[in-house]
Enzyme design. Structure first.
Site, mmCIF file in Angstrom:
data_model
loop_
_atom_site.group_PDB
_atom_site.id
_atom_site.type_symbol
_atom_site.label_atom_id
_atom_site.label_comp_id
_atom_site.label_asym_id
_atom_site.label_seq_id
_atom_site.Cartn_x
_atom_site.Cartn_y
_atom_site.Cartn_z
ATOM 1 N N GLY A 29 0.728 -0.780 -0.239
ATOM 2 C CA GLY A 29 -0.450 -0.397 0.251
ATOM 3 C C GLY A 29 0.652 1.211 0.165
ATOM 4 O O GLY A 29 2.448 0.674 -0.102
ATOM 5 N N SER A 30 0.058 1.957 0.527
ATOM 6 C CA SER A 30 0.693 3.672 0.216
ATOM 7 C C SER A 30 2.481 3.429 1.094
ATOM 8 O O SER A 30 3.115 4.488 0.626
ATOM 9 C CB SER A 30 -0.312 4.798 0.196
ATOM 10 O OG SER A 30 -0.551 4.647 1.588
ATOM 11 N N GLU A 32 4.079 1.307 1.974
ATOM 12 C CA GLU A 32 4.961 0.442 1.694
ATOM 13 C C GLU A 32 6.080 1.189 0.516
ATOM 14 O O GLU A 32 7.636 0.203 0.681
ATOM 15 C CB GLU A 32 4.569 -0.989 2.094
ATOM 16 C CG GLU A 32 4.177 -1.769 3.179
ATOM 17 C CD GLU A 32 2.677 -0.882 3.726
ATOM 18 O OE1 GLU A 32 2.431 -0.385 4.915
ATOM 19 O OE2 GLU A 32 1.794 -0.350 2.445
ATOM 20 N N GLU A 51 -3.767 -10.473 1.792
ATOM 21 C CA GLU A 51 -2.359 -11.134 2.538
ATOM 22 C C GLU A 51 -1.860 -12.102 2.560
ATOM 23 O O GLU A 51 -1.361 -12.534 3.788
ATOM 24 C CB GLU A 51 -2.650 -9.402 3.385
ATOM 25 C CG GLU A 51 -2.204 -8.369 3.328
ATOM 26 C CD GLU A 51 -4.211 -8.007 2.245
ATOM 27 O OE1 GLU A 51 -3.737 -6.593 1.730
ATOM 28 O OE2 GLU A 51 -4.846 -8.280 2.191
ATOM 29 N N HIS A 74 0.710 -3.896 4.138
ATOM 30 C CA HIS A 74 0.763 -2.791 4.831
ATOM 31 C C HIS A 74 -0.706 -2.159 5.674
ATOM 32 O O HIS A 74 -1.948 -2.255 6.102
ATOM 33 C CB HIS A 74 -1.357 -2.204 3.149
ATOM 34 C CG HIS A 74 -1.160 -0.740 3.098
ATOM 35 N ND1 HIS A 74 -0.744 0.122 3.278
ATOM 36 C CD2 HIS A 74 -2.866 -0.619 3.411
ATOM 37 C CE1 HIS A 74 -0.987 1.006 3.473
ATOM 38 N NE2 HIS A 74 -2.437 0.855 2.454
ATOM 39 N N HIS A 285 -8.648 -32.279 18.834
ATOM 40 C CA HIS A 285 -9.737 -31.898 18.685
ATOM 41 C C HIS A 285 -10.803 -32.082 18.680
ATOM 42 O O HIS A 285 -11.231 -31.747 19.219
ATOM 43 C CB HIS A 285 -9.157 -31.844 16.822
ATOM 44 C CG HIS A 285 -9.993 -31.225 15.876
ATOM 45 N ND1 HIS A 285 -10.191 -31.351 14.519
ATOM 46 C CD2 HIS A 285 -11.015 -30.230 15.925
ATOM 47 C CE1 HIS A 285 -11.254 -31.070 13.954
ATOM 48 N NE2 HIS A 285 -11.809 -29.570 15.354
ATOM 49 N N GLY A 405 -4.828 -25.774 11.889
ATOM 50 C CA GLY A 405 -6.207 -25.935 11.227
ATOM 51 C C GLY A 405 -7.053 -24.692 10.156
ATOM 52 O O GLY A 405 -8.254 -24.784 9.989
#
Length: 527
Positions: A29-30, A32, A51, A74, A285, A405
């Protein structure tokens, strides 16, 4: 001529070089752009469209390469989108440095748009540490510390938020001291501890090994196999294992343990000494109440993760490096005069062209056709037991699974693993429900021509949830069915070579063609 003073950005790129990091996974983004400006020619930038895909791909790359990976996100929005993928990275102990761009240091007082408010809190508790430098001068030190912390026992992601106007600031002259620094970990178990374990193993009537992902990440698979032989012990893989710590073709391989208290205990009920190496004790689990250990059995837990040792509900714990421990214990045990028993269960295979298109027969075809050193990822969760019983995973780094998971892992992780291991074929089995979570990773696969193979096992729904619905006696529930999706058309839209198959014969032909391809391939199998 005035000597040009290196900037914070110059120093950080040099730190990355010193740590042999030359790839940046990101979705910028800006905030970065200042870090990416004049991107160095000796680095590669891997662009992903989501992402979660960024972190999943970096996760697979870090696990398969054994090296830390570097992520650039970002601000708060990008970090937030990556949180689901970070759950897997944390649980798989993947050494990832996650950076995000903060608003300009000169502007944050006014609470501007794209400010990451309380940036260090946002990614917790999914990272080992989270930090925002207090000054531009601190940025290189923060990045170096993050890399060292990410790879230290137990490895895991570390987060650094960096104001974007820090990158062009000059650095101090004594930065050379940081660039020349190395951190080395040395771990050795006290000889008396090894002797005590030797005596307990000798006194046991029926010892058993339970192995976790740290064995594979330490590259100790073959040595642990020799340890099992010397102990005359079966070797089980810990439940829900995200990696394969033991050769599945070995005579001592007993299988993967179920993830329920009673069912797990039933599998090891005949053993009086349980040695758990490199995995949690135990990661359950499904709700399956019962005894945690067989009556009178002793358990010793060996791990590099102090948190896992602290939270285990039973057994003695030893916190140490996995490789030195296995080497010391193996050397301390007496040699066996005869071969140990065969604990591996045989399976009946059928790969005839006219055989039914079942999950079992499909895995058998992969076993028959795929290269012997193939790497597998699985996110068709209802097929886990079948995969473990039918595919040969003989060497380190042969298998990866979402450690927490979290769905959406296998597709991007497969790309990262394939990048890290270009000499091995990566094959990912992904359920139709899981495919939706990170489908945009196919764009990245095409852009960088990453020749991973994706096998979509399509049963028109969340089969694992159907199983849980039966287990929980839930007669009806919404959201279990997914129909009307054509993954071949979706993949073709991204530019991936794709094909539907409806028979074992057509699957074998498609897989053989995919293995010859120089780019990504997708095979959709209707089950």
């Amino acid at each position: 001529m005035t000597k040009q003073v290196p900037t914070v950005k110059d120093a950080v790129y040099q730190i990355l070089r010193n740590h042999k990091i030359d790839t940046v996974f990101g979705n910028p983004g800006s905030n970065e752009l200042h870090f990416l400006k004049d991107f160095p020619a000796d680095f590669q930038y891997v662009l992903c469209l989501d992402e979660g895909v960024v972190v999943g791909m970096a996760d697979g790359y870090a696990q398969a390469s054994g090296q830390p990976s570097f992520v650039n996100l970002h601000s708060a929005a990008g970090t937030g989108n990556a949180m689901g993928a970070l759950t897997n990275s944390r649980n798989s102990h993947s050494p990832i440095v996650v950076t995000s761009g903060q608003q300009a240091r000169s502007m944050v007082f006014s609470d501007p748009l794209l400010k990451n408010t309380d940036a260090t809190t946002l990614p917790k508790p999914l990272v080992k540490d989270s930090y925002e430098p207090l000054s531009p001068q601190e940025v290189p030190y923060s990045i170096n510390r993050a890399i060292n912390l990410a790879v230290s026992d137990a490895p895991g992601p570390v987060y650094v938020s960096i104001p974007y106007d820090d990158w062009e600031e000059p650095v101090r002259e004594n930065l050379d001291l940081l660039l020349d620094r190395k951190v080395v970990q040395v771990a050795c178990v006290d000889p008396s501890t090894i002797q005590d374990l030797r005596e307990r193993i000798a006194q046991a009537q029926s010892p058993v090994l339970v192995l976790g992902p740290e064995v594979d990440s330490a590259g100790c698979n073959e040595l642990v196999a020799r340890l099992a032989e010397r102990m005359n012990a079966p070797a089980w893989v810990a439940p829900s294992a995200p990696r394969c710590p033991f050769p599945t073709s070995h005579r001592c391989f007993a299988g993967i343990l179920p993830a329920g208290e009673a069912s797990l205990c039933d599998k090891i009920k005949s053993h009086d000494f349980i040695l758990v190496i490199g995995g949690p004790v135990f990661r359950y689990h499904q709700k399956d109440p019962g005894a945690l250990l067989p009556q009178g059995a002793q358990l010793v837990h060996v791990t590099s993760d102090a948190d896992e040792a602290a939270r285990a509900p039973m057994g003695d714990a030893l916190i140490t490096g996995i490789q030195p421990f296995v080497e010391q214990l193996y050397a301390a045990l007496p040699e066996k005069e005869a071969d140990c028993p065969v604990f591996k269960q045989d399976v009946v295979r059928n790969t005839d062209d006219g055989a039914a298109l079942t999950v079992e027969n499909l895995f058998d075809c992969v076993e028959e056709i795929a290269p012997a050193n193939s790497i597998y990822l699985n996110e068709a969760t209802s097929t886990l037991a079948t995969l473990w019983s039918r595919l040969t995973m003989a060497t380190s780094g042969s298998y990866y699974f979402a450690a927490a998971g979290g769905l959406g892992f296998a597709l991007p992780a497969a790309l990262g693993v394939q990048m890290a291991c270009p000499g091995r074929q990566v094959i990912a089995f992904i359920g139709d429900g899981s495919m939706h979570y990170s489908i945009s990773a196919l764009w990245t696969a095409v852009r960088y021509q990453i020749p991973a193979i994706f096998i979509v096992l399509n049963n028109n729904g969340y089969m694992a949830l159907r199983w849980f619905a039966e287990l929980f006696d839930v007669d009806s529930a919404p959201g279990l069915e997914i129909e009307g999706v054509d993954f071949v058309k979706i993949a073709e839209g991204y530019g991936v070579k794709s094909e539907h198959v409806d028979s074992l014969k057509s699957f074998k032909l498609s897989l053989a063609a995919a293995l010859e391809s120089n780019g990504p391939s997708l095979i959709e199998v209707k089950l």
